[in-house]
Design an enzyme around this catalytic site. Structure first.
Site, mmCIF file in Angstrom:
data_model
loop_
_atom_site.group_PDB
_atom_site.id
_atom_site.type_symbol
_atom_site.label_atom_id
_atom_site.label_comp_id
_atom_site.label_asym_id
_atom_site.label_seq_id
_atom_site.Cartn_x
_atom_site.Cartn_y
_atom_site.Cartn_z
ATOM 1 N N GLY A 35 0.802 -1.178 -0.099
ATOM 2 C CA GLY A 35 0.151 0.028 0.098
ATOM 3 C C GLY A 35 0.875 1.241 0.129
ATOM 4 O O GLY A 35 1.988 1.184 0.650
ATOM 5 N N GLN A 64 2.865 10.116 0.870
ATOM 6 C CA GLN A 64 4.150 9.117 1.204
ATOM 7 C C GLN A 64 5.151 9.557 -0.012
ATOM 8 O O GLN A 64 6.378 9.159 0.046
ATOM 9 C CB GLN A 64 4.021 7.640 1.201
ATOM 10 N N CYS A 89 5.642 -0.122 7.463
ATOM 11 C CA CYS A 89 4.970 1.407 6.472
ATOM 12 C C CYS A 89 6.473 1.717 5.660
ATOM 13 O O CYS A 89 7.388 1.863 6.351
ATOM 14 C CB CYS A 89 4.635 2.436 7.510
ATOM 15 N N LEU A 90 6.218 2.045 4.540
ATOM 16 C CA LEU A 90 7.270 2.135 3.611
ATOM 17 C C LEU A 90 7.836 3.585 3.914
ATOM 18 O O LEU A 90 9.047 4.145 3.630
ATOM 19 C CB LEU A 90 6.732 2.366 2.047
ATOM 20 N N HIS A 149 -4.806 1.762 7.209
ATOM 21 C CA HIS A 149 -3.658 1.972 7.149
ATOM 22 C C HIS A 149 -3.336 3.260 6.486
ATOM 23 O O HIS A 149 -2.806 4.331 6.539
ATOM 24 C CB HIS A 149 -2.382 0.936 6.910
ATOM 25 N N GLU A 150 -3.834 2.917 5.265
ATOM 26 C CA GLU A 150 -3.558 3.992 4.030
ATOM 27 C C GLU A 150 -4.560 5.166 4.035
ATOM 28 O O GLU A 150 -4.167 6.232 3.964
ATOM 29 C CB GLU A 150 -3.744 3.366 2.541
ATOM 30 N N HIS A 200 -3.133 7.610 6.511
ATOM 31 C CA HIS A 200 -2.277 8.349 5.890
ATOM 32 C C HIS A 200 -2.844 9.886 5.182
ATOM 33 O O HIS A 200 -2.326 10.678 5.262
ATOM 34 C CB HIS A 200 -1.551 7.831 4.788
HETATM 35 ZN ZN LIG Z 1 2.067 3.741 5.786
#
Ligand SMILES: [Zn+2]
Length: 171
Positions: A46, A51, A93-94, A135-136, A139
């Protein structure tokens, strides 16, 4: 298509509420394509616009990691309209490379969003897919998974990030 730079915590864009998407134009479609490419290149499941330093409400996800076309989802202006139950599991998380923590999430959620053409759709998801959607969507609201940790785990995570910053492994 191009791979975009993924910003790391604590970049301010990650902690800012994204602006609603109003134009469903070529620019948006290019951004979505680039976000998919960036997500696959980083081996994530995701990726949300903040991000990649774009303060807008949208994310892409694919819990199959590219193996199943039906799992490929772009959600524009996502809104959680139902959530229930709970699950606890490891989450990454990236924007937090190398950091994994147990996070409590809802077991099931329904998200309402628009596709790249502006058409509304709803997705009823469970388990990992629900975790990813929550989660997304966080963000898009300027919330990172650090905010979902227990205070003790958050302190541990912050200490680990500081250590990685010192050794230059976090940039
Ligand atoms: Zn994330």
């Amino acid at each position: 298509m191009s791979v975009l730079k993924i910003v790391r915590y604590p970049e301010p864009v990650l902690l800012t509420v994204g602006k609603p998407v109003t134009e469903f134009d070529v620019k948006l479609k290019t951004l979505v394509k680039d976000m998919f490419e960036t997500m696959y290149a980083a081996k994530g499941i995701g990726l949300a616009a903040p991000q990649v330093d774009v303060s807008s409400r949208l994310f892409v996800m694919d819990c199959s990691g590219g193996g199943d076309e039906t799992q490929k989802i772009a959600a524009i202006n996502p809104e959680i309209i139902m959530h229930e139950g709970e699950q606890i599991g490891d989450e990454g998380c990236l924007s937090f490379p190398g950091l994994y923590q147990q996070i409590q999430r809802n077991m099931r959620t329904i998200v309402r969003a628009q596709d790249v053409d502006g058409n509304l759709f709803e997705l009823d998801a469970m388990e990992l897919t629900a975790r990813c959607i929550l989660h997304e969507t966080d963000h898009c609201d300027g919330i990172v998974f650090l905010d979902r940790m227990t205070p003790l785990k958050r302190e541990m995570a912050k200490r680990k990030i500081k250590k990685l910053q010192k050794t230059g492994e976090w940039e």
